[in-house]
Design an enzyme around this catalytic site. Structure first.
Site, PDB file in Angstrom:
ATOM      1  N   SER A   1       0.219  -1.215  -0.286  1.00 46.98           N
ATOM      2  CA  SER A   1      -0.013   0.079   0.035  1.00 46.98           C
ATOM      3  C   SER A   1       0.565   1.313  -0.202  1.00 46.98           C
ATOM      4  O   SER A   1       2.075   1.030  -0.209  1.00 46.98           O
ATOM      5  CB  SER A   1      -0.975  -0.010   1.678  1.00 46.98           C
ATOM      6  OG  SER A   1      -2.075   1.300   1.346  1.00 46.98           O
ATOM      7  N   ASN A   2       0.178   1.990   0.188  1.00 39.62           N
ATOM      8  CA  ASN A   2       1.114   3.793   0.288  1.00 39.62           C
ATOM      9  C   ASN A   2       0.562   4.508   1.594  1.00 39.62           C
ATOM     10  O   ASN A   2      -0.358   4.366   2.215  1.00 39.62           O
ATOM     11  CB  ASN A   2       0.805   3.689  -1.193  1.00 39.62           C
ATOM     12  CG  ASN A   2      -0.359   4.391  -1.363  1.00 39.62           C
ATOM     13  OD1 ASN A   2      -0.945   5.359  -1.179  1.00 39.62           O
ATOM     14  ND2 ASN A   2      -0.746   4.372  -2.387  1.00 39.62           N
TER      15      ASN A   2
END
Ligand code: C5P
Length: 221
Positions: A29-30
């Site tokens: 993810s981020n």
């Protein structure tokens, strides 16, 4: 109170990160917080639009009068966008979609072993590119988070993805980008670039909607 300048207009906003699972406890993810997208959805609703907000996993409450659809992965976001898209919608793609996902999903938690390992990745669908390719009467707004040569890369994105507007920021600048409460962006169309000062995400969303309304009128007139 402000006039309802977007009354009857359908607005589709995506916000937050996506999460690409490798096994039940691990994902790619981020750090996107979803704040910019939620502010954009909130301001559109305040102007009277009919707003659908497609949100990745974020810890934010739904703005008033906004219809929220929660998703996890890029694939789910793609499906939700396709399902809720209308021919005349204004689409604002604020989401930080993960560009890659693990090639396979392991239903059982992978056991750790000594030494190195390799995770194979594949590309996720580019939702905005697909929207640009199939554009009818939509007005498409993309976001570009860059670390260098912001204007060049953002201009390129505008052309390549067939967008009407790009909101670009340098995520390495102070008070800009992913997690904070402020942002410093450039609003770009094919004709012009408009640099905004550092503003709160709420103030930035007001500027973005003013620019969208102006440019949409040009397109229609
Ligand atoms: O090419 P890049 O990923 O930097 O473009 C960013 C823009 O494209 C953002 O508006 C983002 O929401 C959108 N995007 C998308 N689907 C992807 C990747 C990016 O809609 N898989």
């Amino acid at each position: 109170t402000k006039p309802l300048t977007l009354q009857g207009v359908h607005v589709l906003v995506t916000a937050g990160p996506t999460r690409e699972m490798a096994d039940p406890v691990r994902f790619l993810s981020n750090p996107s917080s979803g704040r910019m997208g939620f502010a954009i959805a909130e301001e559109a609703a305040r102007r009277g639009a009919e707003v659908t907000l497609i949100a990745g996993p974020v810890e934010l409450s739904t703005p008033p009068e906004v219809h929220r659809v929660n998703v996890v992965s890029a694939e789910e976001m793609y499906n939700a966008v396709t399902k809720h898209l209308s021919a005349e919608a204004i689409v604002v793609k604020t989401a930080a979609v993960s560009d890659y996902r693990p090639k396979t999903y392991q239903a059982q938690k992978a056991k750790k072993e000594d030494g190195e390992t390799v995770l194979e990745l594949e590309r996720t669908p580019d939702i905005l590119k697909m929207l640009g390719e199939q554009k009818e009467a939509q007005f498409l707004v993309g976001f570009a988070a860059e670390t260098d040569e912001v204007e060049t890369y953002a201009k390129d994105k505008l052309e390549r993805k067939n967008l009407d507007m790009v909101v670009a920021n340098d995520i390495t600048a102070d008070g800009a980008g992913f997690a904070g409460d402020t942002n410093e962006v450039m609003i770009m169309t094919k004709e012009e670039t408009h640099r905004l000062p550092a503003l709160t995400k709420r103030e930035t969303s007001v500027q973005i909607w003013d620019a969208v309304e102006q440019n949409r009128c040009k397109g229609q007139g």
